[in-house]
Design an enzyme around this catalytic site. Structure first.
Site, PDB file in Angstrom:
ATOM      1  N   ASP A  95      -1.861  10.906  -2.289  1.00  0.00           N
ATOM      2  CA  ASP A  95      -2.182   9.841  -3.240  1.00  0.00           C
ATOM      3  C   ASP A  95      -2.456  10.394  -4.625  1.00  0.00           C
ATOM      4  O   ASP A  95      -2.287   9.699  -5.623  1.00  0.00           O
ATOM      5  CB  ASP A  95      -3.372   9.052  -2.714  1.00  0.00           C
ATOM      6  N   ARG A 149       0.856  -1.177   0.000  1.00  0.00           N
ATOM      7  CA  ARG A 149       0.000   0.000   0.000  1.00  0.00           C
ATOM      8  C   ARG A 149       0.897   1.234   0.000  1.00  0.00           C
ATOM      9  O   ARG A 149       2.098   1.123   0.170  1.00  0.00           O
ATOM     10  CB  ARG A 149      -0.951  -0.030   1.198  1.00  0.00           C
ATOM     11  N   GLY A 150       0.253   2.407  -0.164  1.00  0.00           N
ATOM     12  CA  GLY A 150       1.035   3.625  -0.312  1.00  0.00           C
ATOM     13  C   GLY A 150       1.247   3.863  -1.798  1.00  0.00           C
ATOM     14  O   GLY A 150       1.637   2.942  -2.534  1.00  0.00           O
ATOM     15  N   ALA A 151       0.979   5.110  -2.223  1.00  0.00           N
ATOM     16  CA  ALA A 151       0.914   5.382  -3.664  1.00  0.00           C
ATOM     17  C   ALA A 151       2.154   4.932  -4.454  1.00  0.00           C
ATOM     18  O   ALA A 151       2.028   4.208  -5.460  1.00  0.00           O
ATOM     19  CB  ALA A 151       0.621   6.864  -3.879  1.00  0.00           C
ATOM     20  N   ARG A 194      -7.096  -0.214  -7.429  1.00  0.00           N
ATOM     21  CA  ARG A 194      -7.440   0.842  -6.461  1.00  0.00           C
ATOM     22  C   ARG A 194      -7.543   2.160  -7.231  1.00  0.00           C
ATOM     23  O   ARG A 194      -6.676   2.467  -8.053  1.00  0.00           O
ATOM     24  CB  ARG A 194      -6.385   0.932  -5.345  1.00  0.00           C
ATOM     25  N   ASN A 241      -5.433  12.619   0.114  1.00  0.00           N
ATOM     26  CA  ASN A 241      -4.585  11.777   0.970  1.00  0.00           C
ATOM     27  C   ASN A 241      -5.525  11.004   1.889  1.00  0.00           C
ATOM     28  O   ASN A 241      -6.752  11.187   1.848  1.00  0.00           O
ATOM     29  CB  ASN A 241      -3.584  12.634   1.760  1.00  0.00           C
ATOM     30  N   LYS A 242      -4.943  10.154   2.726  1.00  0.00           N
ATOM     31  CA  LYS A 242      -5.752   9.292   3.595  1.00  0.00           C
ATOM     32  C   LYS A 242      -6.801  10.088   4.359  1.00  0.00           C
ATOM     33  O   LYS A 242      -6.537  11.193   4.836  1.00  0.00           O
ATOM     34  CB  LYS A 242      -4.813   8.576   4.566  1.00  0.00           C
ATOM     35  N   GLN A 258      -3.050   2.703   9.551  1.00  0.00           N
ATOM     36  CA  GLN A 258      -1.703   2.789   8.980  1.00  0.00           C
ATOM     37  C   GLN A 258      -0.748   3.542   9.899  1.00  0.00           C
ATOM     38  O   GLN A 258       0.474   3.458   9.751  1.00  0.00           O
ATOM     39  CB  GLN A 258      -1.734   3.473   7.607  1.00  0.00           C
TER      40      GLN A 258
HETATM   41  O1  MRU Z   1      -4.743   3.201   1.597  1.00  0.00           O
HETATM   42  P1  MRU Z   1      -3.263   3.346   1.619  1.00  0.00           P
HETATM   43  O2  MRU Z   1      -2.624   2.829   2.858  1.00  0.00           O
HETATM   44  O3  MRU Z   1      -2.613   2.832   0.370  1.00  0.00           O
HETATM   45  O4  MRU Z   1      -3.147   4.907   1.669  1.00  0.00           O
HETATM   46  C1  MRU Z   1      -2.226   5.616   1.030  1.00  0.00           C
HETATM   47  C2  MRU Z   1      -1.285   6.178   1.964  1.00  0.00           C
HETATM   48  O5  MRU Z   1      -0.395   5.467   2.382  1.00  0.00           O
HETATM   49  C3  MRU Z   1      -1.403   7.537   2.400  1.00  0.00           C
HETATM   50  O6  MRU Z   1      -2.530   8.222   2.034  1.00  0.00           O
HETATM   51  C4  MRU Z   1      -0.104   8.277   2.208  1.00  0.00           C
HETATM   52  O7  MRU Z   1      -0.134   9.409   2.977  1.00  0.00           O
HETATM   53  C5  MRU Z   1       0.200   8.640   0.788  1.00  0.00           C
HETATM   54  S1  MRU Z   1       1.104   7.419  -0.042  1.00  0.00           S
HETATM   55  C6  MRU Z   1       2.775   7.759   0.348  1.00  0.00           C
END
Ligand code: MRU
Length: 344
Positions: free
Chosen positions: A235, A46-48, A83, A245-246, A195
């Site tokens: 993201d 996970r994470g962009a 996603r 973002n999250k 997270q």
């Molecule tokens: O749903 P996720 O865990 O894939 O969410 C994305 C993230 O990890 C965050 O939003 C993050 O701040 C940006 S990606 C480095």
């Protein structure tokens, strides 16, 4: 980084399975396209930036089995549907399409691995550059606050677990730590997927002072002057600087603006979507309601969930929110620090 998040291994790849963290460090092998798409969808990765690199890996795995034009299109489509919010996924797939469409089918598998490894190497360099630029912001805060550590708040996980290198939002924190600038990090737990626990685990592994907080504690800490700056990842950044973002990021940005605390986004340029004019155009992922109805953890050494609401409770579970550009002090990229209305 004490562990690798993703790497090629012979004719497959290995990921660190993030659904087991922070309780257990477990690798998982990816052998086929479906392994990669399931790992992205199931958030084992996970994470962009890491999602993008895993998608590139998925294309390489697919090309090993069938490198025809139609198989390439099928792989791009399958991975592209995993996603919706992180634009790095589509950025990486577009790169794979460009790299492979000009190569004869019998050379595509190796060309795909080469492009995958280039994406990974570039991400490591990008993270390092974000860390160097972001360190200037932490130095500035240290200059203002003299003899105490700089107190940084972050949200979700934008550290090395979200990338191939040292992360995006956490890269400046790691750079500060290495440069001997004392930092303390407020880590919000980031319900429903928590997270923040990944961030706390990372920071602990690196020996950086931090405190885990409930998401709802952030406003109080910001209002009390206990936060010098907020840095989160992204993201997708729209062309006008609005940033997805999250979920929960927007509330932190509001509290920061109300209290004169700088709010920074740290993200590679691959997260900026020039084709997306404004934040309201960013697709927001809606995830399964059970993520909200249940808590996930570890019982007797085995990952497990417990119900905190009956299954019939109606739930909304948007995974991201959009922070308007006007609440963002600046965006830290590998190319430097930019106001949100003047992106590179
Ligand atoms: O749903 P996720 O865990 O894939 O969410 C994305 C993230 O990890 C965050 O939003 C993050 O701040 C940006 S990606 C480095």
């Amino acid at each position: 980084m004490p562990h690798k998040t993703l790497y090629r291994d012979h004719d497959g790849a290995v990921i660190l399975d993030q659904t087991q963290l922070p309780f257990r460090v477990a690798d998982r092998r990816l052998r086929r396209l479906e392994d990669a798409s399931d790992a992205i969808r199931g958030m084992q990765v996970r994470g962009a930036p890491l999602i993008g690199a895993t998608a590139a890996c998925g294309v390489a795995l697919a090309m090993q089995v069938d490198s025809s034009d139609s198989a390439l299109e099928r792989a791009l489509e399958t991975l592209g549907a995993t996603r919706p919010t992180a634009v790095n996924l589509h950025w990486a797939l577009a790169r794979m399409r460009t790299a492979l469409s000009r190569v004869p089918a019998d050379m595509r598998a190796e060309a795909a691995w080469t492009e995958f490894e280039t994406i990974c190497r570039e991400d490591i360099e990008t993270n390092a550059a974000i860390g160097r630029h972001g360190l200037d912001l932490i130095h500035q805060a240290a200059g203002k606050h003299g003899d105490r550590p700089v107190r940084v708040m972050t949200h979700c996980n934008a550290g090395w677990l979200a990338t191939l290198g040292h992360g995006t939002a956490l890269a400046p924190i790691y750079a500060a730590h290495r440069a001997g600038v004392p930092v303390e990090v407020w880590v919000s737990e980031t319900r429903p997927r928590n997270q923040g626990l990944l961030t706390a685990w990372e920071l602990r592994e690196e020996g950086i002072a931090h405190r885990l907080i409930a998401d709802n504690a952030a406003g109080l800490l910001i209002a009390r002057g206990e936060v010098d700056l907020v840095i989160t990842g992204a993201d997708r950044v729209a062309a006008n600087g609005d940033t997805a973002n999250k979920v929960g990021t927007y509330l932190k940005a509001l509290a920061a603006a109300d209290n004169g605390v700088p709010f920074y986004i740290a993200a590679p340029r691959s997260t900026i979507d020039a084709n997306c004019p404004r934040g309201s155009d960013i697709p927001i992922e809606q995830r399964d309601g059970n993520e909200v109805r249940q808590l996930h953890g570890m019982r007797h050494g085995v990952p497990d969930s417990i119900a905190i609401a009956p299954p019939e409770v109606a739930v909304a579970n948007p995974a991201f929110d959009v922070t308007p550009a006007r609440l963002i002090t600046a965006i830290v990229t590998e190319a430097g620090i930019f106001p949100p209305d003047a992106l590179p």
